[in-house]
Design an enzyme around this catalytic site. Structure first.
Site, PDB file in Angstrom:
ATOM      1  N   ASP A  39      67.764  25.708  47.820  1.00  0.00           N
ATOM      2  CA  ASP A  39      67.976  24.876  46.627  1.00  0.00           C
ATOM      3  C   ASP A  39      68.774  23.641  47.027  1.00  0.00           C
ATOM      4  OD1 ASP A  39      68.571  23.813  44.141  1.00  0.00           O
ATOM      5  OD2 ASP A  39      70.067  25.346  43.644  1.00  0.00           O
ATOM      6  N   ASP A  43      70.315  23.851  40.899  1.00  0.00           N
ATOM      7  CA  ASP A  43      69.804  24.452  39.659  1.00  0.00           C
ATOM      8  C   ASP A  43      69.438  25.923  39.833  1.00  0.00           C
ATOM      9  OD1 ASP A  43      67.492  24.277  41.151  1.00  0.00           O
ATOM     10  OD2 ASP A  43      66.331  23.185  39.644  1.00  0.00           O
ATOM     11  N   ILE A  45      67.157  27.112  41.867  1.00  0.00           N
ATOM     12  CA  ILE A  45      65.756  27.277  42.263  1.00  0.00           C
ATOM     13  C   ILE A  45      65.495  26.447  43.518  1.00  0.00           C
ATOM     14  CG2 ILE A  45      63.355  26.895  41.593  1.00  0.00           C
ATOM     15  CD1 ILE A  45      64.225  27.265  38.682  1.00  0.00           C
ATOM     16  N   ASP A  47      63.528  24.249  46.371  1.00  0.00           N
ATOM     17  CA  ASP A  47      62.669  23.094  46.122  1.00  0.00           C
ATOM     18  C   ASP A  47      62.231  22.449  47.427  1.00  0.00           C
ATOM     19  OD1 ASP A  47      65.033  21.598  46.885  1.00  0.00           O
ATOM     20  OD2 ASP A  47      65.742  21.888  44.836  1.00  0.00           O
ATOM     21  N   ASN A 120      40.155  31.453  42.600  1.00  0.00           N
ATOM     22  CA  ASN A 120      39.463  32.514  41.871  1.00  0.00           C
ATOM     23  C   ASN A 120      39.667  32.351  40.369  1.00  0.00           C
ATOM     24  OD1 ASN A 120      38.152  35.281  41.747  1.00  0.00           O
ATOM     25  ND2 ASN A 120      40.072  35.673  40.681  1.00  0.00           N
ATOM     26  N   ASP A 196      38.985  33.914  35.213  1.00  0.00           N
ATOM     27  CA  ASP A 196      38.243  33.683  36.457  1.00  0.00           C
ATOM     28  C   ASP A 196      37.322  32.468  36.339  1.00  0.00           C
ATOM     29  OD1 ASP A 196      39.396  36.007  37.384  1.00  0.00           O
ATOM     30  OD2 ASP A 196      37.536  36.761  38.271  1.00  0.00           O
ATOM     31  N   ASP A 226      43.515  32.246  48.612  1.00  0.00           N
ATOM     32  CA  ASP A 226      43.989  33.349  47.792  1.00  0.00           C
ATOM     33  C   ASP A 226      42.820  34.171  47.242  1.00  0.00           C
ATOM     34  OD1 ASP A 226      46.291  34.596  46.232  1.00  0.00           O
ATOM     35  OD2 ASP A 226      44.947  34.025  44.600  1.00  0.00           O
ATOM     36  N   LEU A 230      37.661  38.531  45.663  1.00  0.00           N
ATOM     37  CA  LEU A 230      37.316  38.603  44.242  1.00  0.00           C
ATOM     38  C   LEU A 230      36.494  37.416  43.760  1.00  0.00           C
ATOM     39  CD1 LEU A 230      40.810  39.720  42.858  1.00  0.00           C
ATOM     40  CD2 LEU A 230      38.857  41.188  43.370  1.00  0.00           C
ATOM     41  N   GLU A 294      43.460  35.686  52.434  1.00  0.00           N
ATOM     42  CA  GLU A 294      44.186  36.862  51.962  1.00  0.00           C
ATOM     43  C   GLU A 294      43.154  37.965  51.709  1.00  0.00           C
ATOM     44  OE1 GLU A 294      47.038  38.363  48.293  1.00  0.00           O
ATOM     45  OE2 GLU A 294      45.341  37.021  47.964  1.00  0.00           O
TER      46      GLU A 294
END
Length: 594
Positions: A39, A43, A45, A47, A120, A196, A226, A230, A294
């Site tokens: 971070d 904050d 989070i 970045d 996907n 999807d 990713d 699927l 993946e």
């Protein structure tokens, strides 16, 4: 005219001469979740600017490729995988200018970047889906829509078939959700909030290649694809066949042949390959754009994603055998023969002339140190880095980070435990953030399992990892022959030999000390040197060992890396600055002449 044409190819030729165009075959891919890495603005989070501030660390430990999890604007249901806009930066992580600076800083250090290609599905808040609900052209068919099979006795619409959502992990969790406005079901193999995409629709395919072009022009070197397993479903939307009684959450999808590993997946991935090859040629890219997949499921299904010589699918389908070892072994340690056989289920299946790869974990897998202990994580690091091919690891694995099962903020799928902030030092929030409370609490072990303390401790997991990366940069580990040696019930070794040099990894998989029985390895040099040793080993780096002696012992779960070379090369990035300078020089000469 001919001179101009020849000179126009000068940057490509010089770059190709200076670079290994198929760089990804030996890459070390370090996966980063921006939210949890560093971070920069307090904050809580992580970045982009936080990552920029830590790039020198990645070079120092020998990483050459960084895979960054999604940083696009998202709806907040699935940690960035519910994307609302594929071409922008979520403001919580920074700006596009920050990202462009990140690419520049990475390139100046010889680091490459992979970004997530999540195609996907999208978020249900994406403008494509909102327009598709309203049947606004050309978005009408951007998603998989279907009328109900019928209606029940309460006139409730019945889903088109028996397909179930991946995240439900149950056959009663339908992959179909009814939309009142459109008066149809939409398919979602993930969350309800992640409809999807219809990847058979040409307009959608064009959108995807435009997305890829956008990020390639920003400077990325490839994509982590990713959920390719699927991508496509049975076009007739027929029911999946009943699952076998032995089906588990790890195998059920491989039995669902109409929604998992559909043959059309490979055809579409080949189309992406063709697009990237054409892009590389047209843009005179000196390196090959890389697709990392993946790919989950049994080995026989994963292997298919290599494709064929005539129809390539993904450059590297990820091999999660190491990440899945804990579940395979049912929390028990494998002995030498069992681990040997387990590793060979992948090595024997990889198609000839295709590169191998080893994934130590990712954002969906539990951490090695949590499942097996910090000591055993050294064994997994050894296997993942010194066996042939590409290695990928989750941030923090290099220091033996655990997962924080005490996290009070839990997600529906219990995956936040191993996505907690990186441990940089022993200060507040482990040096991750100055916020009162970061987005997730750090693991309680940060006070001693952190980068700073391990840097200053010669006999640490981090320094062991650096030594492994030093060995990994050698031609012996890149190109050497591989042989396994079962030295006893609990001691497994493997050797890598190239020309006159040999590296040998000796691992005690058991819970008791074991002697090293050199007789189990033929044609050994009389003298070997320790190139790396795990923190719990009796031996230090550089220790000289006589292979005719029977006095050497390995402690439980310890690892020793030996080599015939007395001096090892320094750790550094896989892409030196020389190729980059040659590429720039070529462009300069071309522009000067033309």
């Amino acid at each position: 005219m001919e001179l101009k044409r020849i000179v126009s190819f000068l940057p490509f030729v010089l770059g190709a001469l200076a670079l290994d165009t198929e760089w990804w075959k030996h890459a070390t891919i370090y996966q980063i979740m921006l939210r949890s890495f560093q971070d920069s603005d307090g904050d809580g989070i992580g970045d982009i600017r936080g990552l920029i501030s830590r790039l020198d660390y990645l070079v120092e430990i020998g990483v050459d490729t960084v895979y960054i999890m999604p940083f696009y604007p998202a709806s907040g249901f699935d940690d960035g995988y519910d994307i609302k806009n594929f071409k922008e930066i979520d403001p919580v992580y920074g700006t596009m200018q920050d990202f462009e600076e990140l690419m520049s800083e990475m390139q100046s250090r010889g680091l490459r970047c992979l970004t997530d290609l999540v195609i996907n599905h999208t978020s249900d808040e994406h403008e494509w889906f909102q327009n598709s609900i309203k049947k606004i052209p050309p978005f009408t068919d951007y998603y998989v829509w279907k009328d109900p099979k019928g209606y029940d006795d309460k006139y409730k619409p019945i889903p088109p078939n028996n397909w179930f959502s991946m995240f439900s992990m149950r056959v009663d969790g339908s992959a179909w959700t009814w939309n009142d406005e459109r008066n149809q079901f939409y398919l979602h193999q993930s969350n309800i909030q992640q409809p999807d995409l219809n990847l058979r629709y040409e307009n959608v395919k064009t959108e995807i290649t435009n997305i890829m072009t956008h990020w390639l022009e920003k400077g990325v070197s490839g994509f982590r694809v990713d959920a390719p397993t699927l991508f496509m479903e049975d076009e007739q939307l027929r029911d999946n066949l009943p699952l076998s009684p032995e089906a588990t959450v790890f195998t059920m999808f491989s039995e669902c042949e109409r929604t998992f590993n559909h043959p059309d997946n490979f055809k579409y991935l080949h189309e992406l390959n063709v697009f990237l090859e054409q892009y590389d040629r047209e843009k005179e890219r000196p390196i090959q754009t890389f697709l990392l997949g993946e790919t989950l499921g049994p080995v026989k299904g994963v292997i298919k994603y290599y494709g064929t010589k005539e129809s390539r699918a993904i450059h590297l389908p990820q091999n999660f055998l190491l990440a899945g070892l804990f579940f395979f072994a049912r929390s028990k340690f494998l002995n030498a023969r069992q681990l040997n056989d387990y590793l060979h289920t992948w090595l024997d299946a990889v198609p000839k002339d295709m590169p191998s790869n080893w994934a130590l974990g990712n954002h969906d897998q539990g951490r090695v140190a949590h499942h097996f202990g910090v000591e055993y994580s050294a064994i997994m690091l050894t296997v993942g880095t010194l066996l042939p091919g590409t290695c990928s690891l989750h941030y923090g694995e290099e220091i033996g980070m655990g997962q924080n099962n005490l996290v009070r903020k839990v997600d529906k799928y219990n995956r936040l435990f191993h996505r907690t902030p990186m441990h940089w030092d022993d200060t507040k929030n482990a040096g991750f953030s100055t916020a009162t409370e970061p987005w997730l609490p750090v693991h309680p072990s940060y006070w001693n399992i952190n980068v700073k303390s391990q840097k200053d401790t010669p006999n640490s997991v981090l320094n062991f990892f650096k030594d492994l990366m030093t060995a990994r940069k050698t031609d012996t580990i890149k190109h050497g022959d591989l042989k396994f040696h079962i030295l006893s019930d609990w001691v497994l070794a493997f050797s890598r030999t190239y020309k006159e040099t040999i590296y040998i990894a000796v691992m005690n998989l058991g819970t008791e000390s074991e002697p090293i029985k050199w007789a189990g390895i033929k044609n050994l040099p009389e003298t070997l040197f320790s190139a790396a040793s795990s923190p719990n080993s009796l031996y230090k780096k550089g220790f000289k060992m006589e292979t005719k002696s029977s006095e050497y012992v390995l402690r439980p779960h310890s690892v020793l890396i030996l080599t015939s070379d007395s001096v090892a090369p320094a750790v550094g990035s896989g892409w030196s600055l020389i190729p980059s300078l040659m590429l720039r020089a070529g462009r300069f000469v071309r522009d000067l002449i033309i």
